[in-house]
Design an enzyme around this catalytic site. Structure first.
Site: not given
Ligand SMILES: Nc1ncnc2c1ncn2[C@@H]1O[C@H](COP(=O)(O)OP(=O)(O)OP(=O)(O)O)[C@@H](O)[C@H]1O
Ligand SMILES: NC(=O)c1ccc[n+]([C@@H]2O[C@H](CO)[C@@H](O)[C@H]2O)c1
Length: 290
Positions: A105, A126, A145-146, A230-231, A233, A270-271
Site C-alpha cells: 500500500g 520503481d 526483479w526483486d 496487479r498488472n 509493465t 490497517k485501512s
Molecule cells: N490500506 C489498504 N487496505 C487495503 N487495500 C489497500 C490498502 N492500501 C492499498 N491497497 C490496495 O493494495 C493494492 C496495492 O497498493 P499499492 O499500489 O499502494 O501498493 P504498493 O506497495 O505501492 O505496490 P507496488 O510497489 O508493488 O506497486 C492496490 O490494489 C491498493 O488499492
Molecule cells: N516496474 C517494473 O518495471 C516492474 C517489472 C517487474 C516487476 N516489478 C515488481 O515491482 C515490485 C516493486 O514495486 C517488485 O516486487 C517487482 O517484482 C516491477
C-alpha cells in the site's frame, strides 16, 4: 500541491499531547494552573489564583500559535530529525517513504502524503529499474526483479542528492509548486522529499540520508492476494511470487534487521485512512518539534 498551500491545522489532540509531553517546552510557557497546596505553600487569594489561571491559558494559547507558525519553518538542526546543511545554508527535512513489501500500500499512502505536505517532492524507486533485458535470470529460472542489481541505485542516489542540493530547483523541474515567490530555498521554508520503494533500507548510501524511515508490511496471504490483482509493465510469470518475490522480501527484511536499521513499522492491514492519519500525524509532530 497548490502553491502556497499550508499544512492543514494540527488536530487538537496532537497539540494537547504535545503540550502534555515532558520536554515539549510547553511547561515553560505555561506555568502550572494548579493551586499550590501542602507544607510550605503560600495561602493565596481567589483573585490571585484566577490571575494565575488566566496567565496560564494565555501562555498556552501563545504556545499553540508558535507551534502552528512553526509548520512552515525549516527545521533548524535541533531535533531528532536529520537536517541537511549540505551544500547550502538551508536545512531541510528528508522523509523516506514507506518502504515495504510489494503491494503493502506504499503508493496509495505516498500519493496522499505528497498532496498534504508542503513543498513536497517524491522519488519512486520503481523508476530506477534497469531495462528488462538487463535483468538476470536466476538458477530458479525467474528474472531477478526483486534484488538491488535490478535497479540503477547510483542514479537513484544522484536524484536524491540533486534534491538535497536545491529542493526548489528540483521541485520546479518536476512540476511541483513551491511556496510562492521562492526563487531559491529560504531559511524559513520546509522542503520534504518522500522516497518510496521496496528496497530502500538495504542500500547503505541511501539509508543514512533518511530522517524518518517507515516500513509498511502485510502478511503473506494478503500480499499474495493483492499482488495477484496487479498488472506490472512486465507481468508476473506463474510462480514468481512464491519462487522469488516473497523469499527475496524475507531475505532483505532479515538483512535490514540484522544491520539494526531503525524503522517505524506500519501495519499494512490497517485501512488507508488509518495509515494516512498515523503517518501524517507523526510527520506533523516532527515538524512541530523542529
Ligand atoms: N490500506 C489498504 N487496505 C487495503 N487495500 C489497500 C490498502 N492500501 C492499498 N491497497 C490496495 O493494495 C493494492 C496495492 O497498493 P499499492 O499500489 O499502494 O501498493 P504498493 O506497495 O505501492 O505496490 P507496488 O510497489 O508493488 O506497486 C492496490 O490494489 C491498493 O488499492
Ligand atoms: N516496474 C517494473 O518495471 C516492474 C517489472 C517487474 C516487476 N516489478 C515488481 O515491482 C515490485 C516493486 O514495486 C517488485 O516486487 C517487482 O517484482 C516491477
Amino acid at each position: 500541491m497548490p502553491a502556497g498551500a499550508r499544512v492543514p491545522p494540527v488536530p487538537r489532540r496532537l497539540l494537547h499531547l504535545e503540550a502534555a509531553s515532558p520536554g515539549s517546552g510547553a511547561e515553560m510557557a505555561a506555568p502550572s494552573a494548579r493551586p499550590l497546596s501542602g507544607a510550605g505553600s503560600t495561602v493565596r487569594s481567589g483573585a490571585s489564583r484566577r490571575r494565575e489561571r488566566e496567565g496560564a491559558v494565555a501562555a498556552n494559547r501563545r504556545q499553540k500559535l508558535r507551534w502552528e507558525g512553526n509548520l512552515n519553518r525549516a527545521p533548524l538542526g535541533i531535533l531528532p530529525l536529520r537536517v541537511f546543511p549540505a551544500g547550502s545554508r538551508f536545512s531541510r527535512l528528508c522523509l523516506p517513504s514507506p518502504r515495504r513489501v510489494t503491494n503493502g500500500g506504499k503508493t496509495t499512502l505516498t500519493n496522499r502524503l505528497i498532496k498534504a505536505l508542503p513543498n513536497c517532492c517524491v522519488v519512486h524507486q520503481d523508476d530506477f529499474f534497469k531495462p528488462q533485458d538487463q535483468i538476470e535470470v536466476g538458477e530458479d529460472g525467474f528474472k531477478q526483479w526483486d534484488v538491488l542489481d535490478s535497479l540503477d541505485m547510483e542514479a537513484m542516489v544522484s536524484t536524491v542528492r540533486a534534491w538535497i542540493e536545491n529542493p526548489v530547483k528540483f521541485a520546479r523541474s518536476h512540476g511541483v509548486n513551491v511556496t510562492p515567490g521562492s526563487k531559491e530555498p529560504a531559511s524559513k521554508d520546509t522542503h520534504i522529499l518522500v522516497i518510496e520503494g521496496f528496497l530502500l533500507y538495504n542500500y547503505k548510501p541511501l539509508i543514512d540520508l533518511f530522517d524518518i524511515r517507515y516500513y509498511l508490511a502485510v502478511p503473506y496471504d494478503e500480499c499474495k492476494r493483492r499482488r495477484s490483482t496487479r498488472n506490472y509493465t512486465v507481468p508476473d510469470p506463474p510462480g514468481l511470487f512464491d519462487g522469488h518475490v516473497w523469499p527475496m522480501y524475507l531475505k532483505h527484511r532479515k538483512a535490514m534487521e540484522d544491520c539494526g536499521v531503525d524503522v517505524v513499522y506500519l501495519d499494512g492491514l490497517k485501512s488507508r485512512d488509518e495509515l494516512y492519519n498515523q503517518v501524517f500525524e507523526d510527520i506533523h509532530n516532527k515538524l512541530l518539534n523542529c
